[in-house]
Design a protein around this motif. Sequence first.
Motif, PDB file in Angstrom:
ATOM      1  N   ARG A   1       0.834  -1.197   0.000  1.00  0.00           N
ATOM      2  CA  ARG A   1       0.000   0.000   0.000  1.00  0.00           C
ATOM      3  C   ARG A   1       0.872   1.251   0.000  1.00  0.00           C
ATOM      4  NH1 ARG A   1      -2.266  -0.823   4.240  1.00  0.00           N
ATOM      5  NH2 ARG A   1      -4.299  -1.613   3.621  1.00  0.00           N
ATOM      6  N   ALA A   2       1.882   1.253   0.842  1.00  0.00           N
ATOM      7  CA  ALA A   2       2.772   2.415   0.922  1.00  0.00           C
ATOM      8  C   ALA A   2       3.495   2.655  -0.406  1.00  0.00           C
ATOM      9  CB  ALA A   2       3.784   2.216   2.043  1.00  0.00           C
ATOM     10  N   ALA A   3       3.669   1.584  -1.182  1.00  0.00           N
ATOM     11  CA  ALA A   3       4.348   1.693  -2.475  1.00  0.00           C
ATOM     12  C   ALA A   3       3.367   1.943  -3.623  1.00  0.00           C
ATOM     13  CB  ALA A   3       5.137   0.415  -2.745  1.00  0.00           C
ATOM     14  N   GLY A   4       2.083   2.106  -3.312  1.00  0.00           N
ATOM     15  CA  GLY A   4       1.086   2.318  -4.351  1.00  0.00           C
ATOM     16  C   GLY A   4       0.773   1.068  -5.143  1.00  0.00           C
ATOM     17  N   MET A   5       0.866  -0.081  -4.484  1.00  0.00           N
ATOM     18  CA  MET A   5       0.753  -1.380  -5.149  1.00  0.00           C
ATOM     19  C   MET A   5      -0.285  -2.236  -4.423  1.00  0.00           C
ATOM     20  SD  MET A   5       4.065  -3.904  -5.671  1.00  0.00           S
ATOM     21  CE  MET A   5       5.047  -2.402  -5.528  1.00  0.00           C
ATOM     22  N   LYS A   6      -0.894  -3.183  -5.148  1.00  0.00           N
ATOM     23  CA  LYS A   6      -1.761  -4.180  -4.537  1.00  0.00           C
ATOM     24  C   LYS A   6      -1.160  -5.561  -4.745  1.00  0.00           C
ATOM     25  CE  LYS A   6      -6.127  -1.657  -4.931  1.00  0.00           C
ATOM     26  NZ  LYS A   6      -7.526  -1.700  -5.426  1.00  0.00           N
ATOM     27  N   ILE A   7      -1.358  -6.449  -3.777  1.00  0.00           N
ATOM     28  CA  ILE A   7      -0.931  -7.843  -3.910  1.00  0.00           C
ATOM     29  C   ILE A   7      -2.127  -8.663  -4.387  1.00  0.00           C
ATOM     30  CG2 ILE A   7      -0.121  -9.893  -2.694  1.00  0.00           C
ATOM     31  CD1 ILE A   7       1.484  -8.083  -0.859  1.00  0.00           C
ATOM     32  N   ALA A   8      -1.916  -9.381  -5.484  1.00  0.00           N
ATOM     33  CA  ALA A   8      -2.977 -10.204  -6.077  1.00  0.00           C
ATOM     34  C   ALA A   8      -2.593 -11.671  -5.934  1.00  0.00           C
ATOM     35  CB  ALA A   8      -3.169  -9.838  -7.541  1.00  0.00           C
ATOM     36  N   ILE A   9      -3.352 -12.409  -5.135  1.00  0.00           N
ATOM     37  CA  ILE A   9      -3.097 -13.830  -4.921  1.00  0.00           C
ATOM     38  C   ILE A   9      -3.720 -14.619  -6.071  1.00  0.00           C
ATOM     39  CG2 ILE A   9      -3.434 -15.800  -3.388  1.00  0.00           C
ATOM     40  CD1 ILE A   9      -1.696 -13.681  -2.141  1.00  0.00           C
ATOM     41  N   GLU A  10      -2.907 -15.389  -6.775  1.00  0.00           N
ATOM     42  CA  GLU A  10      -3.427 -16.169  -7.895  1.00  0.00           C
ATOM     43  C   GLU A  10      -3.911 -17.541  -7.439  1.00  0.00           C
ATOM     44  OE1 GLU A  10      -2.174 -17.986 -12.280  1.00  0.00           O
ATOM     45  OE2 GLU A  10      -0.756 -16.719 -11.183  1.00  0.00           O
ATOM     46  N   ASN A  11      -5.085 -17.933  -7.925  1.00  0.00           N
ATOM     47  CA  ASN A  11      -5.545 -19.308  -7.713  1.00  0.00           C
ATOM     48  C   ASN A  11      -4.704 -20.221  -8.592  1.00  0.00           C
ATOM     49  OD1 ASN A  11      -7.133 -17.839  -9.824  1.00  0.00           O
ATOM     50  ND2 ASN A  11      -7.936 -19.870 -10.265  1.00  0.00           N
ATOM     51  N   HIS A  12      -3.903 -21.062  -7.921  1.00  0.00           N
ATOM     52  CA  HIS A  12      -3.013 -21.922  -8.682  1.00  0.00           C
ATOM     53  C   HIS A  12      -3.472 -23.368  -8.560  1.00  0.00           C
ATOM     54  CE1 HIS A  12       1.010 -22.730 -10.605  1.00  0.00           C
ATOM     55  NE2 HIS A  12       0.600 -21.652 -11.231  1.00  0.00           N
ATOM     56  N   PHE A  13      -2.648 -24.292  -9.040  1.00  0.00           N
ATOM     57  CA  PHE A  13      -3.109 -25.658  -9.265  1.00  0.00           C
ATOM     58  C   PHE A  13      -3.613 -26.372  -8.014  1.00  0.00           C
ATOM     59  CE2 PHE A  13       0.168 -25.736 -12.913  1.00  0.00           C
ATOM     60  CZ  PHE A  13      -0.730 -25.101 -13.746  1.00  0.00           C
ATOM     61  N   ASN A  14      -2.950 -26.179  -6.892  1.00  0.00           N
ATOM     62  CA  ASN A  14      -3.266 -27.001  -5.721  1.00  0.00           C
ATOM     63  C   ASN A  14      -3.581 -26.189  -4.469  1.00  0.00           C
ATOM     64  OD1 ASN A  14      -2.906 -29.789  -6.754  1.00  0.00           O
ATOM     65  ND2 ASN A  14      -0.827 -29.089  -7.174  1.00  0.00           N
ATOM     66  N   TYR A  15      -4.111 -24.970  -4.661  1.00  0.00           N
ATOM     67  CA  TYR A  15      -4.559 -24.172  -3.523  1.00  0.00           C
ATOM     68  C   TYR A  15      -6.045 -23.895  -3.746  1.00  0.00           C
ATOM     69  CZ  TYR A  15      -4.083 -21.083   0.502  1.00  0.00           C
ATOM     70  OH  TYR A  15      -4.185 -20.517   1.754  1.00  0.00           O
ATOM     71  N   PRO A  16      -6.917 -24.547  -2.995  1.00  0.00           N
ATOM     72  CA  PRO A  16      -8.355 -24.459  -3.267  1.00  0.00           C
ATOM     73  C   PRO A  16      -8.922 -23.057  -3.051  1.00  0.00           C
ATOM     74  CG  PRO A  16      -7.930 -25.675  -1.227  1.00  0.00           C
ATOM     75  CD  PRO A  16      -6.608 -25.447  -1.866  1.00  0.00           C
ATOM     76  N   SER A  17      -9.861 -22.697  -3.883  1.00  0.00           N
ATOM     77  CA  SER A  17     -10.456 -21.364  -3.824  1.00  0.00           C
ATOM     78  C   SER A  17     -11.174 -21.064  -2.507  1.00  0.00           C
ATOM     79  CB  SER A  17     -11.405 -21.162  -5.004  1.00  0.00           C
ATOM     80  OG  SER A  17     -10.691 -21.220  -6.217  1.00  0.00           O
TER      81      SER A  17
END
Length: 270
Positions: free
Chosen positions: A127-143
Amino acid sequence: MKLGLGSYAYRWSIGIKDQRPARPLSAFDLLDRAEALGLSVVQYADNMPLDRLEAADHHRLYEIAQEKGLALELGTQCFDADEVDRYIEIGKRLHSKILRVALDEADGHIPTAELAEQLRPRVNAARAAGMKIAIENHFNYPSPRMVELLDIVNDDHLGVCLDVANSICANEWPEETIGLLAPYTINLHLKDYEITPDTYGVGFRIHGVPLGTGRAPIRWTLDQLAHCPKDMSVILEHWLMIEGGTLDDAIAKEQPWIEQTTAAAKTFVQ
């Protein structure tokens, strides 16, 4: 929405694991490819690790991207707090708005509350850097677990990098994944796939195809994301597989595939 090029569109030209071309595509080359395709974003994923470059290279990437009218995003694979910290610093040099972090099987063994605690200071730094972290749904991490994680952190600078096909591997059909994750989506990975029955009737295989030629519910997906910011980036990828051919064969197909995918995407995303 802004159409962008993901580095995984050129996985074979860049090189991955034991498949390494004699002259790998560079981070600078990717800017030229995106410009030629008429795209406005480049997202460097973990197959093109920017932490192997010097700070001067990061600044030069940004300068060239500015000249070409390209925004830059970056990403990592699997959660590593130190790596995320490094990439936030790189993101500052690139003036990135999105840092994509793909969670996978190893992250699934971390208790959700513990992972949330590790994420919170990184989200604050983003946030301080003007950025957002986007977590990607990948192969073996359930939604459903991703939703639990996002709800625990409960921060508007943490969201989802929604991939329309990855979670098939996690026993989720795309409509299920998209239904769960659309409310949290801040970044989109767009690709297409086909399901082909075995010629002997022994099951079937799921494989990539250029966008618009397979089964991915593209228009429906975009309708589910109508609430997202109009400037959200839509990153183009594909699952071009070697499938018994050579590395050179795969490399030769990448450019036609991404050109076809880009042309299709421009009809879907206005």
